[in-house]
Each structure stands twice: as C-alpha cells, then as structure tokens.
Design a protein around this motif. Structure first.
Motif: not given
Length: 155
Positions: A4-9
């Motif tokens: 989720k953090i990667f996708a948000g980035g």
C-alpha cells in the motif's frame, strides 16, 4: 502494508509529474514578446514582405518550439484590400494558445475561416525550417498570428 505504501508512493509521484508537465506546457516556456519592436507583416502578391497597420498588438512566444508563437492585433485594413494585395494562405489551421493568453481563441478563428468571416494570409514563408507565419484577419478587424508547419515538414 508495504504494498500500500509502495502504491501510494507511485500515485504521489505520478501526481507530481502530471502537475510539473502541465506547468511546463502551459506556463514555463512561454514569454510575452516585447511588441515595441514587433510588426505584423504580410507577403505581397509579388513576394516581398510588407508591414501592415497593427494596433493593440499582444504576442507570446517560446524558445522551446518554433510553433508556439501567437499574437493578436486590430487593423483598419478591409478584407477586400488585403485579399487584393497580399498572398492568401491555403490550409490555415490556428493552433490553440494557452488559456491565459485570452485574446487568441483558435476555435473562433478556425470557425471564422471556415465560414468566410476571416481570411488567412502568408505572413512569412519558412520563418523557421518548415514553419510558416500565418496571419488571419476577421471582418471586424481583429487579427491573429501563429506559426504553422508547412508542406516541407508534412511530407
């Protein structure tokens, strides 16, 4: 969780890149032209350039591309006089200006050209390699200038 953090980035980076591209295309490269040294010229039927009366001249340009030039002006010359004196330009297609350059409405100019309420003239052939300066004048005396790719590059 790390997915989720990667996708948000990725979403944040894409948003920043989109905003940057928009700013570069619409604002960054354009500059207002010092019109004190500018003249609107048309090509006479004999082939030489001739300045015309152009009041209230406003212009923008960019060094990033030869087709980013746009200008607006008013003239007292009639369409009849202009068409008898200057070289017409076939296939004129006004290019859209940034929305903040309010005097230049490419859609209005294009429709006026199609309906015969405006005429397009050759301002200067090959102002840059494969690019012509086109000048359109409407019945009410408003004039518009832009650079357009010519047949040399369209081939």
């Amino acid at each position: 969780m790390s997915g989720k953090i990667f996708a948000g980035g990725i979403v944040v980076l894409a948003l920043i890149a989109g905003i940057a591209m928009y700013y570069l295309q619409v604002y960054y490269y354009y500059e207002e032209v010092d019109v004190s040294a500018e003249q609107v010229t048309l090509t006479l039927l004999e082939g030489s350039a001739d300045p015309i009366v152009a009041d209230n001249l406003q212009a923008i340009d960019a060094t990033s591309s030869p087709i980013r030039y746009r200008a607006c002006f008013t003239t007292s010359h009639s369409l009849a006089m202009l068409s008898e004196t200057y070289e017409m330009y076939e296939g004129a297609e006004p290019l859209i200006a940034p929305y903040w350059f309010e005097c230049f409405d490419a859609m209005e100019v294009g429709k006026a050209l199609e309906k015969g309420r405006a005429l397009a003239f050759l301002g200067q052939k090959n102002i840059a390699h494969g690019v012509d300066r086109v000048v359109a004048v409407m019945e009410d005396g408003r004039g518009f200038v832009w650079h357009q790719v010519n047949e040399e590059i369209k081939k």
